[in-house]
Design an enzyme around this catalytic site. Structure first.
Site, PDB file in Angstrom:
ATOM      1  N   ASP A 168       6.927  15.311  10.602  1.00 27.88           N
ATOM      2  CA  ASP A 168       6.933  15.639   9.195  1.00 27.88           C
ATOM      3  C   ASP A 168       6.823  16.901   8.642  1.00 27.88           C
ATOM      4  O   ASP A 168       6.740  17.342   7.528  1.00 27.88           O
ATOM      5  CB  ASP A 168       5.658  14.778   8.674  1.00 27.88           C
ATOM      6  CG  ASP A 168       4.295  15.035   9.421  1.00 27.88           C
ATOM      7  OD1 ASP A 168       4.307  15.906  10.284  1.00 27.88           O
ATOM      8  OD2 ASP A 168       3.236  14.104   9.244  1.00 27.88           O
ATOM      9  N   HIS A 195      -5.567  12.349  13.648  1.00 33.52           N
ATOM     10  CA  HIS A 195      -6.416  12.159  12.538  1.00 33.52           C
ATOM     11  C   HIS A 195      -7.801  11.378  12.969  1.00 33.52           C
ATOM     12  O   HIS A 195      -8.595  11.420  12.286  1.00 33.52           O
ATOM     13  CB  HIS A 195      -5.912  11.709  11.242  1.00 33.52           C
ATOM     14  CG  HIS A 195      -4.883  12.225  10.598  1.00 33.52           C
ATOM     15  ND1 HIS A 195      -5.056  13.589  10.444  1.00 33.52           N
ATOM     16  CD2 HIS A 195      -3.556  12.197  10.414  1.00 33.52           C
ATOM     17  CE1 HIS A 195      -3.772  14.190   9.868  1.00 33.52           C
ATOM     18  NE2 HIS A 195      -2.835  13.335   9.765  1.00 33.52           N
ATOM     19  N   TYR A 214       8.432  11.095   8.742  1.00 35.70           N
ATOM     20  CA  TYR A 214       8.570   9.783   8.123  1.00 35.70           C
ATOM     21  C   TYR A 214       9.830   9.542   7.595  1.00 35.70           C
ATOM     22  O   TYR A 214      10.267   8.890   6.599  1.00 35.70           O
ATOM     23  CB  TYR A 214       7.534   9.977   6.944  1.00 35.70           C
ATOM     24  CG  TYR A 214       6.143   9.674   7.593  1.00 35.70           C
ATOM     25  CD1 TYR A 214       5.582   8.764   8.504  1.00 35.70           C
ATOM     26  CD2 TYR A 214       5.336  10.836   7.701  1.00 35.70           C
ATOM     27  CE1 TYR A 214       4.555   8.674   9.064  1.00 35.70           C
ATOM     28  CE2 TYR A 214       4.179  11.271   8.348  1.00 35.70           C
ATOM     29  CZ  TYR A 214       3.791  10.088   9.091  1.00 35.70           C
ATOM     30  OH  TYR A 214       2.722   9.860   9.862  1.00 35.70           O
ATOM     31  N   HIS A 229       0.423  17.822   8.959  1.00 35.50           N
ATOM     32  CA  HIS A 229      -1.038  17.437   8.649  1.00 35.50           C
ATOM     33  C   HIS A 229      -1.993  17.947   9.407  1.00 35.50           C
ATOM     34  O   HIS A 229      -1.603  18.301  10.817  1.00 35.50           O
ATOM     35  CB  HIS A 229      -1.245  15.947   8.443  1.00 35.50           C
ATOM     36  CG  HIS A 229      -0.313  15.323   7.494  1.00 35.50           C
ATOM     37  ND1 HIS A 229       0.828  14.571   7.995  1.00 35.50           N
ATOM     38  CD2 HIS A 229      -0.559  14.910   6.210  1.00 35.50           C
ATOM     39  CE1 HIS A 229       1.408  13.954   6.767  1.00 35.50           C
ATOM     40  NE2 HIS A 229       0.286  14.416   5.912  1.00 35.50           N
ATOM     41  N   ASP A 253       0.785  -0.957   0.119  1.00 32.56           N
ATOM     42  CA  ASP A 253       0.167   0.129   0.063  1.00 32.56           C
ATOM     43  C   ASP A 253       0.889   1.018  -0.066  1.00 32.56           C
ATOM     44  O   ASP A 253       1.423   1.552   1.129  1.00 32.56           O
ATOM     45  CB  ASP A 253      -0.979   0.071   1.139  1.00 32.56           C
ATOM     46  CG  ASP A 253      -1.684   1.190   1.220  1.00 32.56           C
ATOM     47  OD1 ASP A 253      -1.659   2.261   0.510  1.00 32.56           O
ATOM     48  OD2 ASP A 253      -2.509   1.371   2.039  1.00 32.56           O
ATOM     49  N   ASP A 312       2.593  19.014  14.109  1.00 33.67           N
ATOM     50  CA  ASP A 312       2.542  17.877  12.780  1.00 33.67           C
ATOM     51  C   ASP A 312       2.273  18.440  11.600  1.00 33.67           C
ATOM     52  O   ASP A 312       1.482  19.490  11.414  1.00 33.67           O
ATOM     53  CB  ASP A 312       1.772  16.721  12.907  1.00 33.67           C
ATOM     54  CG  ASP A 312       1.611  15.405  11.916  1.00 33.67           C
ATOM     55  OD1 ASP A 312       1.961  14.582  12.503  1.00 33.67           O
ATOM     56  OD2 ASP A 312       1.073  15.764  10.717  1.00 33.67           O
TER      57      ASP A 312
HETATM   58  N1  Q9C Z   1      -4.099  10.398  -0.910  1.00 30.46           N
HETATM   59  C1  Q9C Z   1       0.280  11.523  10.144  1.00 30.46           C
HETATM   60  O1  Q9C Z   1       1.275  12.201   9.944  1.00 30.46           O
HETATM   61  N2  Q9C Z   1      -2.065  10.493   3.328  1.00 30.46           N
HETATM   62  N3  Q9C Z   1      -0.495  10.946   9.255  1.00 30.46           N
HETATM   63  C2  Q9C Z   1      -3.097  10.266   2.512  1.00 30.46           C
HETATM   64  C3  Q9C Z   1      -4.102   9.882   0.369  1.00 30.46           C
HETATM   65  C4  Q9C Z   1      -1.983  10.074   4.754  1.00 30.46           C
HETATM   66  C5  Q9C Z   1      -0.484  11.211   7.908  1.00 30.46           C
HETATM   67  C6  Q9C Z   1      -2.870  10.494   1.128  1.00 30.46           C
HETATM   68  C7  Q9C Z   1      -1.219  10.798   5.497  1.00 30.46           C
HETATM   69  C8  Q9C Z   1      -1.181  10.553   6.886  1.00 30.46           C
HETATM   70  C9  Q9C Z   1      -0.213  11.138  11.617  1.00 30.46           C
HETATM   71 ZN    ZN Z   2       1.442  14.113   9.746  1.00 30.23          ZN
END
Ligand code: Q9C
Ligand code: ZN
Length: 678
Positions: free
Chosen positions: A267, A137, A307, A176, A22, A174
């Protein structure tokens, strides 16, 4: 006053992993945890922390935030085979289950709660929990973005319930948006949630309208949700610091939290494939240092994303070192926020104007034109944190970032004597001075005479002032030679001592000395070569020397009993100081000071973030109470009590605004609106 830093880690949490292919989820790997832990070991930080065991969060605790249904689904995955796991995972946006996921997620919750308990019970002052899966999230009824249970949200609800807290600040750095956390607290005025996040005008995941700056909270929670969207990649150290100065910190001081919890994703750091930002690891030391000044130091840092393993590990180490009270490393890069960052900062300030007293006089009349202008801002970030850093991320090459970081960290990792403070002390001072403060013998008269007659004779005309200079020299020397990190000298002639100290440090080889002088400054040194920057805080208007960027007179008289000085510190002094990037800070408190003890302590505590925490304080020797508070601020032993929040008057806000307008071309970290910029 609690001391010590907790660290919570359990290898068990590395068993949660992706079992199939994935490309969206494959960056959330177990090594994120284990390699950060090893990095802490290699910097010898592990042995300096208090290690606490993890525990599983109870079902009851998880239900503080999540639905029973969500809990039951998660529980049911423990006995599933790969195919079944994959099918449940597909019900969510960017999540994977492993048979051990439920157990790990309960450990992550429990780790957060253990940390809250240790901090609230006063076992430690602060701490960090290294956990997987992350949490921010995750929503009441859904896993999302690698998160199953919302660790930080549960920790906040738990702290409210168990300790009766009424004000908790959550800082989500973070990259996000923690939309899960926002949904959980958006109607709750007891939790102030701040998040900055890569947004790119809603193009970046999770691409929600409600991640924008105008989502300020709902109902009673209006004003308690702060979103700062980054509309470009490449944000760096100065953008993050500007966000703290001009958005988060003033709100946080006004809110006056009883506990601060960080949703600590890295990140947002350089090299991260998700964030594409440019901030280098040391910026997290600064962010941590600022947050340590709130809630009497009660700070719980809980891991979220991150990451790029090397970047993540270095940033975790920077955070933990700072929690431990080590000197704060100098920040690198040009200190100027980019236009896009300033635009976001301005927008969120405008959106929050109705809810915060300190913003009451914010001028937002020019804002209606902005949307039409914002297309002008769509160009590459013009102010990356460092040139090298931006080149590297543009190539998007993980290995290059690794090499960059290796060199970079060597440059900024000075051999640190854990904070040492020197003072000559005055009578009886050994009884009130905090730990880590060493008393230093004074210099004898002949030594001083020899020193003074050479270079300072024009300053020192009277023989009787010589003796007081002995203290100045002996302490300052220890700082200059890096034997101690900072120091205090009591002097009957603080103004003179400060002048001598400034000249002495420049002669010693310092390139940029920041001097904050509180009180009537009798002689103003020549600052034309740029080797000194003087900010004189005094009650009387100083007419001379205006227009010189290295001598700034800030007329400020703190209201009796109140504490409005923080607005000048955050809105003006800190941004100027960070723009200047001093290699030494001198703080002098002379006669007729117009600031109270808590204002001065706050100033010192915050300025400790500069010049690798090298601070020299000279105080008029009649001020014994002040000496004690200053010593505490210098060793980072306590954070100043702020008393009742007093918003600055319109007159004072105008004063700061005028100074900002006057100096923002020279000292760019002052910029918080684009109205003059475009
Ligand atoms: N096209 C945290 O950093 N990306 N979560 C999804 C979908 C997900 C990050 C992209 C990134 C989640 C805790
Ligand atoms: Zn994040």
């Amino acid at each position: 006053m609690a001391s010590g830093t907790a660290l919570i880690y359990d290898e068990e949490m590395t068993t949660h992993k992706l079992l199939w292919n994935d490309p969206i989820c494959d960056i959330e790997v177990p090594e994120r945890l284990s390699s950060s832990y090893e990095q802490l070991r290699s910097y010898h930080l592990l042995e300096r922390c208090v290690h606490l065991p993890v525990r599983e969060g109870s079902e009851e605790e998880i239900l503080l935030v999540h639905s029973l249904e969500h809990l039951e689904v998660a529980k049911s995955t423990q006995t599933m085979n790969e195919e079944e796991l994959k099918r449940v995972s597909e019900n969510y946006d960017a999540f994977f289950f492993h048979p051990s996921t439920y157990h790990c997620a309960r450990l992550a919750v429990g780790a957060a709660l253990q940390l809250v308990d240790a901090v609230m019970a006063g076992k430690v002052r602060n701490g960090m929990a290294l956990v997987r899966p992350p949490g921010h999230h995750s929503q009441r009824n859904a896993a999302n973005g690698f998160c199953l249970f919302n660790n930080v949200a549960i920790a906040a609800e738990y702290a409210k319930l168990k300790y009766g807290l009424q004000r908790i600040l959550i800082v989500d750095w973070d990259v996000h948006h923690g939309q899960g956390t926002q949904y959980i607290f958006e109607e709750d005025p007891s939790v102030l949630y701040f998040s900055w996040h890569r947004y790119e005008h809603q193009e970046f995941w999770p691409s929600l309208k409600e991640s924008d700056y105008d989502a300020v909270g709902l109902g009673k929670g209006k004003g308690f949700n702060i979103n700062l969207p980054w509309n470009k990649v490449g944000m760096g150290n100065s953008d993050y610091l500007a966000a703290f100065f001009h958005v988060l910190l003033p709100m946080a001081f006004e809110f006056d939290p009883e506990l601060v919890i960080v949703s600590s994703g890295y990140d947002s750091g350089i090299g991260d494939p998700e964030g594409q930002m440019n901030a280098t690891p040391e910026v997290f030391a600064h962010l941590t240092h600022f947050l340590m000044q709130l809630a009497n130091g009660k700070l719980c840092v809980i891991l979220e994303g991150g990451y790029h393993l090397k970047s993540l590990g270095e940033s975790v180490c920077m955070t933990v070192r700072t929690l431990l009270g080590d000197p704060v490393p100098q920040i690198t890069g040009e200190m100027a926020p980019c236009l896009s960052a300033v635009e976001s900062i301005q927008n969120v300030r405008a959106a929050h104007k109705p809810y915060w007293k300190w913003l009451a006089y914010e001028d937002t009349s020019f804002l209606q034109n902005l949307s039409t202008k914002s297309h002008l801002l769509k160009k590459a970030n013009s102010n990356p944190s460092t040139e090298d850093a931006s080149q590297i991320t543009n190539n998007n090459n993980t290995v290059k970032v690794e090499r960059f970081l290796e060199l970079h960290m060597k440059n900024i990792l000075f051999p640190v004597p854990p904070i040492k403070t020197a003072t000559t002390g005055s009578e009886g001072s050994e009884h009130f001075l905090p730990e880590h403060v060493q008393l230093v013998k004074e210099m004898d008269e002949t030594e001083i005479k020899a020193l003074v007659s050479g270079f300072y004779a024009d300053l020192v005309k009277e023989d009787k002032t010589l003796l007081s200079l002995g203290r100045t020299f002996v302490i300052l020397d220890k700082i200059l030679k890096k034997e101690v990190c900072n120091g205090i000298a009591a002097s009957p002639t603080a103004a003179l001592s400060a002048a001598v100290a400034l000249r002495h440090s420049v002669r010693f080889g310092f390139q940029r000395v920041l001097c904050v002088f509180v009180g009537d400054m009798q002689m103003i040194p020549n600052t034309e070569d740029g080797k000194m920057l003087i900010i004189n805080i005094c009650e009387k208007e100083q007419s001379r020397k205006t227009g010189c960027k290295h001598y700034i007179s800030l007329n400020w008289k703190e209201d009796a009993g109140g504490n409005d000085f923080f607005s000048a510190v955050l809105g003006f002094i800190l941004p100027v100081a960070y723009s200047y990037q001093p290699d030494l800070t001198v703080i002098a408190v002379g006669p007729n000071r117009s600031l109270g003890i808590s204002g001065i302590s706050l100033l010192i505590a915050l300025l400790r973030g500069l010049a690798e925490s090298r601070v020299f304080v000279v105080i008029e020797d009649t001020e014994i109470n002040l000496m004690q508070s200053v010593a505490k601020a210098l060793v980072g032993a306590s954070t100043p009590p702020f008393g009742i929040y007093v918003p600055p008057t319109q007159e004072k806000v105008n004063k700061i605004k005028a100074l900002r307008d006057q100096f923002q071309q020279e000292w760019k970290m002052l910029q918080s609106s684009v109205k003059d910029g475009i």
